[in-house]
Design an enzyme around this catalytic site. Structure first.
Site: not given
Length: 573
Positions: A55, A128-129, A450, A476
């Site tokens: 990522c 990334c997230d 998650e 997720s």
């Protein structure tokens, strides 16, 4: 001193102007800057580059091009980095407790770097997230002219003639444990699922928040779409550097852009694309930085009235690259604008409104990645909020691709993800049960993990439509099936989810937006009186500190009072 940008009014004057700043300037000379560069506005160019996962690996390269854009437009770029915790690596073990916390650390570290060195503006690149919302939160908190840019998605892998993503590998683990595939199959799959740099390829959290960056107006149109390996990303990086200088000149700041309407636009895009439930944590947190009330329930109201039109994984057929190739998230926004939902009058980092940016965008014919908003996959969004006596503060579920929107069954309770995963791996559950994973909330985890390892294993075993799962933790963006997260109040504060016993009958209804347990108020009160708080294993360090500060998921799991209580903005020092 640069007359164009009014250096005398900018924060960087505190480290560059006047005889008393001679020691400060000596440091800049040591780094190769000349008088011209020192007298220009200082623009922080921040990335979350690291070698933790694909990522982030291209962010440093893209940052170099953004710096060239800043310099070409008369600014002096100052590069720095923050951290990232990558969910794909952190998933399924104690490391996932670090994930959501990293969002706060990213926002805090960017704030401290900018404050400490008096930067005048920001270009932020993330992949990334949690790094995407972390940077956007910092931009709104600091309120200096800012442009966000996504690092790009990974290309899809090819396996046995089909596009695959990392979620297929997680689900492959479940298939293996169920005896459906052998180790050689799993070995071959894991080697081809992630063929390039970039963030997870479906409409998981990273791509969801990338779409949000354009919908909320903090990113240049089109910048969220191109996959990470594409050289066209350099064009967007250079343009982002130029754009931040235009914002500085025109004094257009993030809080001028991130308004209530802009947040509603962002929520619409999440729903329309069947995006990650994590957006219901991140949008309230971004709003909080601006002093705007926009909690889980407000997000849910937008989800209810937004049609689901983009057929993206994990609930659908396509990946981010496919949407990019038919015009990107702009096509989704234009469709929503066309039916009168999307707020076209919101200003963006282009200096133009969303409607102006979308003027020439059309829904391409001959494709089924994004459908007409008048003929949607579903009339309501791919993400739904739930409330009831089991979640008085609310909860959230992704319904995109789900066959059955209602579920009723007995509870099977686990007080940690590890215990639940062990039971799933050994198939110690029954069809029709509601698996409960608790003490995994923001405070109870700590860190609100998650649960993709568990949910993907269920799906791989073929039980994805046969059981439901509820948790005060998170799921997720790659999770599918009847999986309800963010259940609040969380177990750690005595919420109803912590009072459940095996066999209690739970009813979930994503049509009505309810989740209830068949217990009377008196019985719940009786159990609450007998309930005792649990201690976590984290009695010191960052996880302990987070647990002392964090608020409920309903409000975005935030850790400070926010824009409403601010006495002076950094941008005005």
């Amino acid at each position: 001193m640069t007359k164009t940008y009014g250096k005398s009014q900018l924060p960087s004057r505190h480290v560059t102007q006047g005889p008393e700043r001679a020691p400060h300037r000596s440091y800049y000379y040591a780094m190769g800057l000349g008088k011209k560069q020192i007298d220009q506005p200082f623009v922080g160019v921040v990335t979350t580059w690291n070698e933790a996962a694909p990522c982030n690996i291209t962010l440093a390269r893209q940052a170099q091009v953004a710096k060239k854009g800043v310099a070409a437009a008369g600014g002096t770029p100052r590069e720095f980095t923050s951290i990232t915790v990558t969910d794909g690596i952190a998933m399924g073990h104690q490391g996932m407790k670090s994930s959501l916390i990293s969002r706060e650390v990213i926002a805090d570290s960017v704030e401290l770097t900018v404050r400490g060195h008096c930067y005048d503006a920001l270009v932020g690149l993330a992949g990334c997230d949690k790094s995407l919302p972390g940077l956007m939160m910092a931009m709104v908190r600091l309120n200096v002219p800012s442009v966000f840019m996504y690092g790009g998605s990974i290309l899809p892998g090819k396996f046995k003639g089909k596009d695959v993503t990392v979620v297929d590998v997680f689900e492959g683990v479940g298939q293996f444990s169920a005896g459906k595939v052998d180790e050689a199959y799993l070995d071959e799959l894991e080697q081809v699922a992630c063929p390039s740099a970039g963030s997870c390829g479906g409409q998981f959290t990273a791509n969801t928040m990338a779409c949000v960056s354009e919908a909320i107006g903090l990113a240049l149109p089109g910048s969220a779409g191109a996959p990470a390996p594409y050289e066209s990303r350099d064009m967007y990086a250079f343009a982002s550097g130029e754009a931040v200088m235009a914002l500085l000149k025109n004094k257009l700041r993030p809080r001028d852009i991130v308004t209530r309407k802009a947040l509603e636009n962002a929520a619409m895009v999440v729903a329309a694309t069947g995006g990650s439930t994590n957006a219901a944590l991140h949008l309230p947190a971004i709003a909080h930085e601006a002093g705007i009330d926009f909690d889980l329930h407000a997000v849910g109201e937008i989800f209810k009235k937004t049609p689901y039109i983009a057929d993206l994984k994990p609930g659908g057929k396509y990946v981010a690259k496919d949407m990019y190739e038919i015009g990107g998230v702009a096509v989704v926004m234009k469709e929503l604008l066309g039916i009168g939902l999307f707020h076209g009058d919101c200003i963006t980092v282009t200096g133009k409104t969303q409607a102006e940016n979308l003027k020439d965008v059309k829904l391409p014919a001959g494709q089924d990645v994004v459908l007409s908003a008048k003929k949607p996959l579903s009339p309501t969004g791919g993400v739904v909020t739930l409330t009831g006596n089991l979640a008085t503060e609310g909860a959230i579920v992704k319904v995109a691709g789900m066959k059955n929107l209602q579920f009723k069954g007995p509870a099977r309770c686990f007080d940690s993800e590890e215990l639940a995963f062990e039971a799933v791996e050994k198939r110690k559950y029954k069809d029709g049960e509601v698996i409960v994973i608790r003490y995994e909330g923001p405070r109870g985890g700590p860190g609100m993990r998650e649960m993709l390892s568990t949910t993907a294993a269920l799906y791989g075993q073929g039980a994805g439509d046969k059981v439901a799962l509820i948790t005060d933790g998170r799921f997720s963006g790659g999770t599918r099936g009847f999986c309800v997260g963010h259940v609040g109040p969380e177990a750690a504060v005595g919420g109803p989810i912590g009072l459940l016993k095996d066999g209690d009958i739970i009813t979930l209804d994503a049509v009505k937006g309810t989740m209830d347990v068949a217990l009377s108020d008196d019985e719940l009160a009786k159990r609450k009186a007998a309930w005792k708080p649990r201690e976590t294993d984290y009695a010191s360090g960052t996880l302990w500190k987070y647990a002392q500060q964090v608020g409920p998921a309903e409000k975005g799991a935030i850790t400070h009072p926010g824009g409403k209580f601010e006495k002076k903005q950094y941008a005005d020092i």
